[in-house]
Design a protein around this motif. Sequence first.
Motif, PDB file in Angstrom:
ATOM      1  N   THR A   3       0.833  -1.201   0.000  1.00 10.38           N
ATOM      2  CA  THR A   3       0.000   0.000   0.000  1.00 10.38           C
ATOM      3  C   THR A   3       0.864   1.246   0.000  1.00 10.38           C
ATOM      4  N   VAL A   4       0.437   2.255  -0.749  1.00  8.83           N
ATOM      5  CA  VAL A   4       1.111   3.555  -0.756  1.00  8.83           C
ATOM      6  C   VAL A   4       0.094   4.627  -0.396  1.00  8.83           C
ATOM      7  N   ALA A   5       0.433   5.459   0.569  1.00  2.21           N
ATOM      8  CA  ALA A   5      -0.388   6.607   0.952  1.00  2.21           C
ATOM      9  C   ALA A   5       0.232   7.864   0.358  1.00  2.21           C
ATOM     10  N   VAL A   6      -0.566   8.608  -0.393  1.00  7.38           N
ATOM     11  CA  VAL A   6      -0.094   9.823  -1.063  1.00  7.38           C
ATOM     12  C   VAL A   6      -0.840  11.008  -0.468  1.00  7.38           C
ATOM     13  N   TYR A   7      -0.100  12.083  -0.167  1.00  5.63           N
ATOM     14  CA  TYR A   7      -0.684  13.265   0.459  1.00  5.63           C
ATOM     15  C   TYR A   7      -0.413  14.484  -0.415  1.00  5.63           C
ATOM     16  N   LEU A  13      -1.037  23.453   8.073  1.00  2.00           N
ATOM     17  CA  LEU A  13      -2.019  22.684   8.826  1.00  2.00           C
ATOM     18  C   LEU A  13      -2.260  21.327   8.169  1.00  2.00           C
ATOM     19  N   GLN A  14      -2.442  21.332   6.848  1.00  5.69           N
ATOM     20  CA  GLN A  14      -2.621  20.068   6.136  1.00  5.69           C
ATOM     21  C   GLN A  14      -1.382  19.184   6.265  1.00  5.69           C
ATOM     22  N   TYR A  15      -0.215  19.791   6.248  1.00  9.19           N
ATOM     23  CA  TYR A  15       1.026  19.017   6.386  1.00  9.19           C
ATOM     24  C   TYR A  15       1.080  18.304   7.742  1.00  9.19           C
ATOM     25  N   LEU A  16       0.757  19.028   8.820  1.00  6.88           N
ATOM     26  CA  LEU A  16       0.793  18.414  10.145  1.00  6.88           C
ATOM     27  C   LEU A  16      -0.274  17.327  10.274  1.00  6.88           C
ATOM     28  N   ALA A  17      -1.437  17.548   9.657  1.00  8.25           N
ATOM     29  CA  ALA A  17      -2.461  16.501   9.656  1.00  8.25           C
ATOM     30  C   ALA A  17      -1.964  15.268   8.910  1.00  8.25           C
ATOM     31  N   ALA A  18      -1.295  15.484   7.780  1.00  9.78           N
ATOM     32  CA  ALA A  18      -0.758  14.355   7.013  1.00  9.78           C
ATOM     33  C   ALA A  18       0.266  13.571   7.832  1.00  9.78           C
ATOM     34  N   ARG A  19       1.090  14.267   8.596  1.00  8.75           N
ATOM     35  CA  ARG A  19       2.073  13.577   9.442  1.00  8.75           C
ATOM     36  C   ARG A  19       1.384  12.678  10.456  1.00  8.75           C
ATOM     37  N   GLN A  20       0.303  13.171  11.090  1.00  6.56           N
ATOM     38  CA  GLN A  20      -0.389  12.338  12.071  1.00  6.56           C
ATOM     39  C   GLN A  20      -1.076  11.155  11.398  1.00  6.56           C
ATOM     40  N   GLU A  26      -1.985   5.219   8.645  1.00  3.47           N
ATOM     41  CA  GLU A  26      -1.385   4.619   7.450  1.00  3.47           C
ATOM     42  C   GLU A  26      -0.052   3.956   7.774  1.00  3.47           C
ATOM     43  N   ALA A  27       0.132   3.588   9.034  1.00  5.89           N
ATOM     44  CA  ALA A  27       1.378   2.944   9.435  1.00  5.89           C
ATOM     45  C   ALA A  27       1.580   1.663   8.627  1.00  5.89           C
ATOM     46  N   GLY A  28       2.780   1.471   8.142  1.00  9.27           N
ATOM     47  CA  GLY A  28       3.091   0.294   7.343  1.00  9.27           C
ATOM     48  C   GLY A  28       3.026   0.539   5.855  1.00  9.27           C
ATOM     49  N   ALA A  29       2.369   1.634   5.454  1.00 11.40           N
ATOM     50  CA  ALA A  29       2.308   1.981   4.033  1.00 11.40           C
ATOM     51  C   ALA A  29       3.541   2.792   3.638  1.00 11.40           C
ATOM     52  N   ARG A  30       3.842   2.807   2.363  1.00 14.02           N
ATOM     53  CA  ARG A  30       4.856   3.722   1.843  1.00 14.02           C
ATOM     54  C   ARG A  30       4.232   5.112   1.836  1.00 14.02           C
ATOM     55  N   GLN A  31       4.963   6.127   2.335  1.00 10.36           N
ATOM     56  CA  GLN A  31       4.422   7.465   2.520  1.00 10.36           C
ATOM     57  C   GLN A  31       5.034   8.428   1.503  1.00 10.36           C
ATOM     58  N   VAL A  32       4.170   9.042   0.680  1.00  5.52           N
ATOM     59  CA  VAL A  32       4.630   9.955  -0.362  1.00  5.52           C
ATOM     60  C   VAL A  32       3.936  11.305  -0.182  1.00  5.52           C
ATOM     61  N   HIS A  91      -3.920   5.059  -1.399  1.00 10.87           N
ATOM     62  CA  HIS A  91      -4.770   5.924  -0.596  1.00 10.87           C
ATOM     63  C   HIS A  91      -4.352   7.361  -0.909  1.00 10.87           C
ATOM     64  N   LEU A  92      -5.226   8.096  -1.576  1.00 14.91           N
ATOM     65  CA  LEU A  92      -4.922   9.463  -1.990  1.00 14.91           C
ATOM     66  C   LEU A  92      -5.580  10.450  -1.028  1.00 14.91           C
ATOM     67  N   HIS A  93      -4.774  11.324  -0.433  1.00 11.82           N
ATOM     68  CA  HIS A  93      -5.261  12.293   0.543  1.00 11.82           C
ATOM     69  C   HIS A  93      -5.157  13.705  -0.021  1.00 11.82           C
ATOM     70  N   SER A  94      -6.258  14.444   0.065  1.00  9.84           N
ATOM     71  CA  SER A  94      -6.272  15.832  -0.378  1.00  9.84           C
ATOM     72  C   SER A  94      -7.404  16.553   0.336  1.00  9.84           C
TER      73      SER A  94
END
Length: 341
Positions: A3-7, A13-20, A26-32, A91-94
């Motif tokens: 799994t890859v999570a893309v932000y 604010l969005q950046y800090l939310a993405a970090r959490q 999304e622990a265990g996924a590749r984080q982009v 998993h696409l986050h926006s």
Amino acid sequence: MGTVAVYFVASPLQYLAARQIAARFEAGARQVLLWYKPGVGPVVRPDHWDASAYLPWPRWDPLPGPLGRHRRLRDNIRLVADLVGPCDELHLHSAVFDTEAINYFLRALPRACGARTMHARILPDGIISVRRYPLSPAKRVAQHLRRLRRLAAPELDYWPFSGDRIGSDAPFCDRIYVLPGLPHEYPADKVVTLAPLATAAAPDAGAPRLRRGLVIGQPLTGTGLLDTAAMQAVSTEIERWMQAQGIEQVCYKGHPKDPQRELWRPGYEVLELDEPLELWLAHERFDAVAGVRSSALLFAKQLYGEGTTVAAFGWDRVRFKSNGERRDMAAAFRAAGVLVH
């Protein structure tokens, strides 16, 4: 594969939310991480991500030459696909999915990366997230017009949807992240409430702790928001409020355009930071935050949640452009939980 999570982020604010989200959900996924507002760059810590890059916004930063916006869209898809690599699930986050700069990834990225499944998840966007923004008929028509790009570039296959423009009602969205304490109008079965975004460690139970306050400065007299007498009165009001809150140490963060430090009072500790204010606030802890009408007050309340009292002062003296601006700004501050004096 996995799994890859893309932000896709556009604000601190969005950046800090993405970090959490990356750490907790999304622990265990590749984080982009992709950021598409240049001002976010200074808060990005590349070592916190498996891959990260600046993503130029096609409308405002097209490639040189003919059809520059169209070519930028295609170039961005190739850039992100290379960062993501082959995967089974995306998993696409926006914060929003109706804009063409983000929407085309919904279909193009799974195809480019060989992903069998894709879910879109909405990032919190502060005050903007407290209400819905229904798509107008004109915007619905514009969505379908954007699908015409696939005639020239098959990967640019826009995914139309109805309801809220951020995509909260769309079938591709399975999760909506919200900030604690902020109201919202999203479907309850999709909502996930984040913890306060500040990462400062809680004090040991029973251990004595200095109650700390922060005053956020901004240019006031130079911009015509307050005259000198009103500015001095507001400064005194903030100082007395801090004392009433039992604050023992007050820090002062000035604004680059506020060389006179107009809200500073003797005894305040002036902060000289070597990192963006937003990132610094995320690993500090304050019991009270005060200022006049700086957007940093909104950020602080959204960051700290219910554990910190945030107050805006002098609004009975501030010169607003219109009564409508005063009313709308007051509604936004109060919706975030900021006390308006």
